[in-house]
Enzyme design. Structure first.
Site, PDB file in Angstrom:
ATOM      1  N   THR A  27     -19.683  43.453  51.461  1.00  0.00           N
ATOM      2  CA  THR A  27     -19.804  42.069  51.015  1.00  0.00           C
ATOM      3  C   THR A  27     -19.875  41.170  52.245  1.00  0.00           C
ATOM      4  O   THR A  27     -19.642  41.599  53.371  1.00  0.00           O
ATOM      5  CB  THR A  27     -18.602  41.638  50.159  1.00  0.00           C
ATOM      6  OG1 THR A  27     -17.418  41.708  50.963  1.00  0.00           O
ATOM      7  CG2 THR A  27     -18.430  42.520  48.941  1.00  0.00           C
ATOM      8  N   VAL A  86     -12.149  46.088  57.342  1.00  0.00           N
ATOM      9  CA  VAL A  86     -12.308  44.732  57.865  1.00  0.00           C
ATOM     10  C   VAL A  86     -13.649  44.615  58.582  1.00  0.00           C
ATOM     11  O   VAL A  86     -13.936  45.351  59.523  1.00  0.00           O
ATOM     12  CB  VAL A  86     -11.149  44.365  58.814  1.00  0.00           C
ATOM     13  CG1 VAL A  86     -11.360  42.951  59.371  1.00  0.00           C
ATOM     14  CG2 VAL A  86      -9.815  44.450  58.082  1.00  0.00           C
ATOM     15  N   LYS A  87     -14.440  43.667  58.124  1.00  0.00           N
ATOM     16  CA  LYS A  87     -15.794  43.467  58.661  1.00  0.00           C
ATOM     17  C   LYS A  87     -15.740  42.384  59.738  1.00  0.00           C
ATOM     18  O   LYS A  87     -15.322  41.258  59.480  1.00  0.00           O
ATOM     19  CB  LYS A  87     -16.721  43.060  57.517  1.00  0.00           C
ATOM     20  CG  LYS A  87     -18.196  43.259  57.774  1.00  0.00           C
ATOM     21  CD  LYS A  87     -18.961  42.991  56.473  1.00  0.00           C
ATOM     22  CE  LYS A  87     -20.443  43.182  56.656  1.00  0.00           C
ATOM     23  NZ  LYS A  87     -21.173  42.853  55.391  1.00  0.00           N
ATOM     24  N   VAL A  88     -16.175  42.744  60.942  1.00  0.00           N
ATOM     25  CA  VAL A  88     -16.040  41.885  62.119  1.00  0.00           C
ATOM     26  C   VAL A  88     -17.412  41.678  62.770  1.00  0.00           C
ATOM     27  O   VAL A  88     -18.168  42.639  62.922  1.00  0.00           O
ATOM     28  CB  VAL A  88     -15.072  42.527  63.141  1.00  0.00           C
ATOM     29  CG1 VAL A  88     -14.914  41.646  64.367  1.00  0.00           C
ATOM     30  CG2 VAL A  88     -13.717  42.811  62.497  1.00  0.00           C
TER      31      VAL A  88
END
Length: 221
Positions: A27, A86-88
């Site tokens: 997402t 966790v999208k970074v």
């Protein structure tokens, strides 16, 4: 090859999950906004709902671009559910944050990757996934699949465990080509995944089988 669906739409996620081939969800803030999800509390609840639908691997993106902000957001996201990744973003502070999360056992997805050098940095920092954007590179007349090939070669050369997550996949041939190259994961819309089901010879063959069965059973009209 893992199949992720790139959406925040719960109906589409459920459909992909029910198909039996879904390995995760990606997402981003744009996809959340598309579904009308706004406000931190509602976003967090939506992530939890997605986690309750799928088996694992729900990428939830941080909004901050400073190191401290990314750490605070990422730790909060990771507490939602063990399935959260966790999208970074691929920026200097993002690489620092990935190294921190890696040291804490928090899985990460390094997003907005458009070069092999960026992918190399993400792997060295310990990213779980690296997301090169195939479709967006194609949009500017650059070969997105060639980037997947370069990253695969580099990772294999040095034994990096970071998984290549081919992102911005637009159509079934993107999926097939990424699979041939050796991408570990693809993420794209439900339409790209279900398009893999389709072939005119399958349709005509099934129609013939059913017609022959009806004739043999004496039920053909």
């Amino acid at each position: 090859m893992k199949f992720f669906i790139d959406t925040a739409n719960l109906d589409q996620i459920r459909e992909a999950q029910n198909l039996g081939v879904l390995d995760g969800v990606t997402t981003n803030p744009s996809l959340m906004a598309k579904e009308g999800i706004s406000g931190e509390e509602n976003v967090m609840k939506h992530y939890k709902t997605i986690c309750d639908i799928v088996d694992d691997n729900v990428s939830a993106e941080v909004i901050s671009t400073d190191y401290e902000g990314m750490i605070a957001e990422g730790e909060k996201l990771a507490k939602i559910d063990p399935k959260i990744v966790v999208k970074v973003p691929m920026i200097k502070e993002g690489v620092r944050a990935i190294k921190y999360f890696s040291s804490k056992g928090i899985r990460t997805n390094c997003t907005l990757v458009f070069s092999a050098g960026q992918a190399l940095l993400a792997a060295k920092a310990g990213a779980t996934y690296v997301s090169p954007f195939v479709g967006r590179l194609d949009d500017i007349s650059t070969d997105g699949l060639a980037l997947i090939e370069d990253i695969r070669l580099i990772y294999d050369n040095y034994g990096y465990e970071t998984q290549i997550l081919a992102a911005s996949v637009r159509h079934p041939m993107h999926i097939i080509e990424c699979a041939k190259i050796g991408a570990d994961v693809m993420t794209g819309p439900l339409s790209a995944i279900t398009a893999l089901l389709k072939h005119p010879l399958t349709d005509s063959g099934l129609a013939q089988f059913l017609a022959d069965h009806a004739k043999a059973a004496g039920t053909q009209k």
